[in-house]
Design an enzyme around this catalytic site. Structure first.
Site, PDB file in Angstrom:
ATOM      1  N   MET A 102       0.927  -0.803   0.408  1.00 10.88           N
ATOM      2  CA  MET A 102      -0.023  -0.248  -0.143  1.00 10.88           C
ATOM      3  C   MET A 102       0.808   1.274  -0.287  1.00 10.88           C
ATOM      4  SD  MET A 102      -3.069  -1.240   2.126  1.00 10.88           S
ATOM      5  CE  MET A 102      -3.237  -0.616   3.215  1.00 10.88           C
ATOM      6  N   HIS A 109       8.826   1.421   3.207  1.00 12.62           N
ATOM      7  CA  HIS A 109      10.319   0.857   4.024  1.00 12.62           C
ATOM      8  C   HIS A 109      10.876  -0.520   4.097  1.00 12.62           C
ATOM      9  CE1 HIS A 109       7.697  -1.856   6.674  1.00 12.62           C
ATOM     10  NE2 HIS A 109       6.486  -1.076   6.129  1.00 12.62           N
ATOM     11  N   HIS A 128       9.469  -3.571   3.513  1.00 15.06           N
ATOM     12  CA  HIS A 128       9.054  -3.632   2.238  1.00 15.06           C
ATOM     13  C   HIS A 128      10.733  -3.787   0.637  1.00 15.06           C
ATOM     14  CE1 HIS A 128       5.639  -0.789   3.142  1.00 15.06           C
ATOM     15  NE2 HIS A 128       4.915  -2.010   2.843  1.00 15.06           N
ATOM     16  N   GLY A 133       5.271  -9.940   4.194  1.00 15.34           N
ATOM     17  CA  GLY A 133       5.396 -10.240   5.528  1.00 15.34           C
ATOM     18  C   GLY A 133       4.982 -10.501   6.361  1.00 15.34           C
ATOM     19  N   GLU A 134       5.635 -11.774   7.066  1.00 17.81           N
ATOM     20  CA  GLU A 134       4.441 -11.563   8.664  1.00 17.81           C
ATOM     21  C   GLU A 134       4.788 -11.432   9.805  1.00 17.81           C
ATOM     22  OE1 GLU A 134       8.778 -14.632   9.639  1.00 17.81           O
ATOM     23  OE2 GLU A 134       8.035 -16.193   7.515  1.00 17.81           O
ATOM     24  N   ASP A 166       2.382  -9.465   9.642  1.00 19.71           N
ATOM     25  CA  ASP A 166       0.934 -10.009   9.140  1.00 19.71           C
ATOM     26  C   ASP A 166       0.436 -11.307   9.149  1.00 19.71           C
ATOM     27  OD1 ASP A 166       0.281  -6.475   8.923  1.00 19.71           O
ATOM     28  OD2 ASP A 166       1.840  -6.607   7.319  1.00 19.71           O
ATOM     29  N   LYS A 226       8.703  -2.673  11.935  1.00 21.08           N
ATOM     30  CA  LYS A 226       9.161  -1.452  10.587  1.00 21.08           C
ATOM     31  C   LYS A 226       7.137  -1.242  10.212  1.00 21.08           C
ATOM     32  CE  LYS A 226      13.259  -0.749   9.663  1.00 21.08           C
ATOM     33  NZ  LYS A 226      13.365   0.228   9.263  1.00 21.08           N
ATOM     34  N   ARG A 274       2.616   1.906   9.218  1.00 15.23           N
ATOM     35  CA  ARG A 274       1.850   3.300  10.653  1.00 15.23           C
ATOM     36  C   ARG A 274       3.376   3.811  11.536  1.00 15.23           C
ATOM     37  NH1 ARG A 274      -3.031   0.287   8.926  1.00 15.23           N
ATOM     38  NH2 ARG A 274      -4.496   0.952   8.540  1.00 15.23           N
TER      39      ARG A 274
HETATM   40  O1  PAF Z   1      -0.164  -5.559   3.859  1.00 14.08           O
HETATM   41  C1  PAF Z   1      -0.881  -5.511   2.624  1.00 14.08           C
HETATM   42  O2  PAF Z   1       0.208  -3.710   2.950  1.00 14.08           O
HETATM   43  C2  PAF Z   1      -1.578  -4.600   2.142  1.00 14.08           C
HETATM   44  O3  PAF Z   1      -2.975  -5.523   2.839  1.00 14.08           O
HETATM   45  C3  PAF Z   1      -1.751  -5.401   0.878  1.00 14.08           C
HETATM   46  C4  PAF Z   1      -1.023  -7.032   0.881  1.00 14.08           C
HETATM   47  C5  PAF Z   1      -1.080  -4.976  -0.127  1.00 14.08           C
HETATM   48  C6  PAF Z   1      -3.246  -5.162  -0.168  1.00 14.08           C
HETATM   49  O4  PAF Z   1      -3.326  -4.165  -0.061  1.00 14.08           O
END
Ligand code: PAF
Length: 282
Positions: free
Chosen positions: A31, A35, A38, A148-149, A151, A185, A188
């Site tokens: 999204m 950082h 990513h 990422g783990e 999430d 990281k 938000r």
């Molecule tokens: O983890 C995220 O940034 C979002 O949930 C994703 C997987 C890009 C879907 O919008």
């Protein structure tokens, strides 16, 4: 030179040219407001694929009306430069109506896996995530996709969706990247003022306290979460949304710390809701 495209047809055209000459394609869905977390996903995708697409799209369907869609941090120019430096080939940055035209009326929904943790406090969130990720998979047709783990529930849900719906993509989970004090990281984190930033280290401290207790032999999850909660409660700026221990694959609450488990939490630091987790194999 990295390309930035706004339309589904441009992505499909580029990817089909790559595929026609036998190149593999990795997708890093994001999204934006990228950082180091990513960057680690993009690096891994670059290592494992001939070409890498990064999607940069703040997906409105995963935000409820009371959440931070309007204020979610954005910086496309910086994102593109980060993607270029990390070796990605294409950034897909669609407008909302490119992804969801007026007559859009389909969605991916899921039962079970979204009943606990963030699914409880963010109803509809994972349906929105699955819908956009499914669309991205259909647009990019990646061989592999990188998540990422941090999430962890999202990752478990996406793995399940791919299995249930027979999607032809390998899902690669990548380790959480942390600041020196343990804070995971996250885009938000940019909401935190100096005092909140200091306070936010409490999430990782609480996870470590839980982990240490389990490593010392405690198996009763309610006793472990009680200790984790007491660590967070010591921090005046922190307010617990949830602290739970769940099975790492079914995301169901577990009473005994056995097998593959996830210690997971969401904690408000001021107005900012932060999530974190630790995986343990016992
Ligand atoms: O983890 C995220 O940034 C979002 O949930 C994703 C997987 C890009 C879907 O919008």
């Amino acid at each position: 030179m990295i390309a930035v495209v706004k339309t589904v047809s441009e992505v499909k055209k580029q990817v089909s040219e790559w595929k026609r000459i036998g190149l593999s394609v990795g997708l890093v869905p994001t999204m934006g407001f990228l950082h180091e977390g990513h960057v680690s996903l993009i690096n891994r995708a670059v290592e494992e694929n001939d070409r890498v697409v990064v999607s940069d799209f703040v997906n409105p369907r995963q935000f409820s009306s009371s959440e931070d869609l309007e204020t979610y941090p954005r910086n496309l120019e910086k994102d593109v430069s980060i993607c270029g430096q990390a070796g990605a080939d294409l950034v897909f940055n669609p407008e909302v109506d490119e992804m969801y035209p007026d007559d859009f009326c389909s969605s991916v929904s899921m039962t079970g896996l979204q009943n606990e943790l963030c699914g409880k406090s963010r109803p509809g969130h994972f349906g929105g995530v699955c819908t956009v990720v499914c669309k991205l998979f259909n647009i990019v047709s990646p061989d592999r996709a990188y998540f990422g783990e941090k999430d962890a529930q999202q990752l478990a849900i996406i793995r399940h969706m791919v299995k249930d719906l027979n999607m032809n993509v390998e899902i690669v989970g990548c380790p959480t990247v942390r600041e020196a004090d343990g804070l995971a990281k996250s885009s938000r984190n940019s909401y935190l003022n100096e005092e909140e930033r200091r306070a936010s280290a409490v999430l990782y401290r609480a996870l470590c306290a839980g982990r240490d207790l389990i490593l010392a032999g405690e198996r009763d999850c309610s006793r472990v979460t009680a200790v984790m909660k007491s660590v967070v409660d010591e921090e005046p700026l922190a307010e617990i949304d949830y602290i739970d221990i769940v099975d790492a694959f079914t995301i169901e609450k577990t009473e005994a710390a056995e097998g593959d488990i996830l210690m997971a939490m969401a904690v408000y630091i001021g107005k900012t809701r932060l999530i974190d987790n630790l995986f343990m194999r016992i």
